[in-house]
Design an enzyme around this catalytic site. Structure first.
Site, PDB file in Angstrom:
ATOM      1  N   GLN A 180     -14.558  29.230   0.279  1.00 55.01           N
ATOM      2  CA  GLN A 180     -15.333  30.463   0.428  1.00 55.01           C
ATOM      3  C   GLN A 180     -14.767  31.384   1.512  1.00 55.01           C
ATOM      4  O   GLN A 180     -14.913  32.601   1.437  1.00 55.01           O
ATOM      5  CB  GLN A 180     -16.790  30.132   0.770  1.00 55.01           C
ATOM      6  N   CYS A 326     -21.958  24.954  -8.977  1.00 55.32           N
ATOM      7  CA  CYS A 326     -21.617  23.624  -9.468  1.00 55.32           C
ATOM      8  C   CYS A 326     -22.846  22.727  -9.635  1.00 55.32           C
ATOM      9  O   CYS A 326     -22.752  21.637 -10.189  1.00 55.32           O
ATOM     10  CB  CYS A 326     -20.625  22.962  -8.514  1.00 55.32           C
TER      11      CYS A 326
END
Length: 393
Positions: A180, A326
Site C-alpha cells: 500500500q 481479499c
C-alpha cells in the site's frame, strides 16, 4: 448508472494510459521469450533489466536486488516461507503484528504448523506498533521481523525506520509489506534498514498479476518457484514481459508525480474526514489522524452494518469497501479493527474510502451528502439506535 465515483483504490487502481501504451507492443511485436538466445528475444531481456533499474532507483537499491513476482501476496509468501527455510537452523522464531495482510498472517500460520513460533504484536488504538513491545519480543532464536509499512485498511504508517534499526541492532532480518505504501510515500531501503520489501503493480496504476520482492544482497533466501533459471535461479518461469514493462512504467510515473499527487490527495482526504466527522454523529475515524497514507480514510458508524452501507453507496455510483478486498466474502469483522480495540458491533459498521488524484472536493461533497442520507436511513430502521436515543433523553 450515470455517475461513478471510485473510492476503492486500496483494492486496485485504474491502469494509467501511459502504462497500457508502454505494455501493448510486448504482446504483439516484441513477444520473444527473454531466455532465448536470438536477438529478437534478447532485447526483451534488456528491457527487463531496464525496468529493474527503475524500481531499484525508486528504493535506493541495487538492480540485482529486485526480483519479479506475480504480485504482493506471492512476495509476502516468499519472504516468510523461504526465509524460514533458509535460516531455520539459526532459529525458528518470527515476529509480526496482528494487523498484517492475510498474505503474511496465513503464511505465518503455515509456518507455525511446521514447527516455527510466531509472535503477533499488539498495536495501539491507532494501529501503531509499540517499539518497546517489539524489543521485548526479540529472542536469541528470532530470525525475522515482518511489519507492514502502512496498513491496507486504516492507512496507518508504521515507524519503519525505528523498527529496521531495532532489527539491524539484533542481527535479525527485517521484511516489510509495502504494497500500500510504495508509490504513496518515499521509501529508501538503506535508510530504513529493510532487508526485504514486497510491492505490487496494480496498487499504483500498473497492471495486475505483477509485483516484486526486494531482497538485500547477502540475504540467503531460498528459491520460491523451481523449474528454471529465471530471476537469477530464485523464481522460475517465463518472465511476464508486458507486466514487467507495465510495473516499471507505473513506478516511474508514481515517483515522478508523487509530491504533487499526494499533496492533492491529502487535501481532499482531510476535507472528506472533516465533513464526515462533523456532519454524521456517532462516527469515528480509524487509524492515525496524521501518520496515515495520503489517500486513506476509514470510518466506523455506530448502529450501522457495513454491507448495507456499501450496497446503498453502490446504488448511488460510489465504490467503497469495508476492509481488505481479499476478505470481502467474510462475515467476520476486520481483524485490523478488532486489533485496535473496536468492539464487534462497531467494527461491523466500517467503511474504507481510498482516493486517487482524480477525485475532487465536488466528488467528496456528493459522497458525504449521500453518506449522510444513507446512514440516517439505515439507523432509522435499527432497534439498537432507537433504544440508544431513548436512553439519551
Amino acid at each position: 448508472m450515470s455517475k461513478l465515483i471510485y473510492l476503492d483504490n486500496a483494492a486496485t487502481t485504474k491502469t494509467a494510459p501511459e502504462v497500457v501504451e508502454a505494455m501493448l507492443p510486448y504482446f504483439t511485436e516484441y513477444y520473444g521469450n527473454p531466455s532465448s538466445v536470438y536477438s529478437f528475444a534478447a532485447q526483451n531481456k534488456e528491457v527487463i533489466t531496464q525496468q529493474r533499474e527503475i524500481i531499484a532507483n525508486a528504493l535506493g537499491a541495487k538492480t540485482e536486488e529486485i526480483y519479479f513476482t506475480a504480485g504482493g501476496s506471492e512476495s509476502d509468501n516468499w519472504a516468510l516461507k523461504a526465509t524460514a527455510e533458509a535460516y531455520g537452523n539459526k532459529g525458528k522464531h518470527i515476529i509480526t503484528t496482528k494487523i498484517e495482510h492475510h498474505a503474511i498472517l496465513h503464511s505465518a500460520e503455515y509456518l507455525e504448523k511446521r514447527g516455527y513460533e510466531v509472535t503477533y504484536l499488539d498495536v495501539d488504538e491507532y494501529g501503531v506498533v509499540k517499539l518497546d513491545d517489539l524489543k521485548a519480543a526479540i529472542r536469541p532464536d528470532t530470525i525475522l521481523i515482518s511489519v507492514m509499512f502502512a496498513n491496507n485498511e486504516i492507512g496507518t504508517i508504521q515507524p519503519i525506520k525505528e523498527i529496521g534499526e531495532i532489527a539491524h541492532e539484533h542481527g535479525i532480518l527485517f521484511h516489510t509489506d509495502a504494497v500500500q505504501a510504495f508509490g504513496q510515500v518515499p521509501i529508501n531501503v538503506d535508510e530504513c534498514h529493510i532487508d526485504m520489501l514486497s510491492a505490487s503493480g496494480h496498487k499504483l496504476n500498473g497492471p495486475k498479476g505483477i509485483g516484486f520482492l526486494y531482497i538485500r544482497k547477502g540475504v540467503k533466501i531460498r528459491s520460491f518457484v523451481h523449474g528454471g533459471a529465471q530471476e537469477r535461479k530464485r523464481r522460475a518461469g517465463t518472465e511476464n514481459v508486458p507486466g514487467i514493462v507495465g510495473i516499471g512504467t507505473a513506478i516511474e510515473r508514481a515517483v515522478r508525480t508523487m509530491q504533487e499527487r499526494t499533496k492533492k490527495e491529502t487535501e481532499v482526504r482531510d476535507y472528506l474526514i472533516k465533513r464526515v466527522l462533523e456532519e454524521i454523529p456517532y462516527t469515528r475515524l480509524n487509524g492515525h489522524p496524521t501518520k496515515r497514507l495520503p489517500n486513506n480514510a476509514n470510518f466506523s458508524f455506530q448502529f450501522i452494518e457495513g454491507e448495507s452501507l456499501l450496497i446503498r453507496l453502490d446504488m448511488k455510483g460510489i465504490c467503497g469497501s469495508s476492509g481488505s478486498a481479499c476478505t470481502s466474502g467474510s462475515l467476520d469483522p476486520s481483524h485490523v479493527l478488532l486489533a485496535i480495540g473496536l468492539p464487534h458491533e462497531i467494527a461491523h459498521g466500517s467503511l474504507r474510502l481510498t482516493l486517487n488524484e482524480e477525485i475532487t472536493k465536488e466528488d467528496i461533497d456528493y459522497v458525504v451528502d449521500s453518506l449522510k442520507e444513507i446512514v440516517a436511513y439505515i439507523r432509522q430502521m435499527s432497534p439498537l439506535y432507537e433504544d440508544f436515543l431513548k436512553k439519551q433523553k
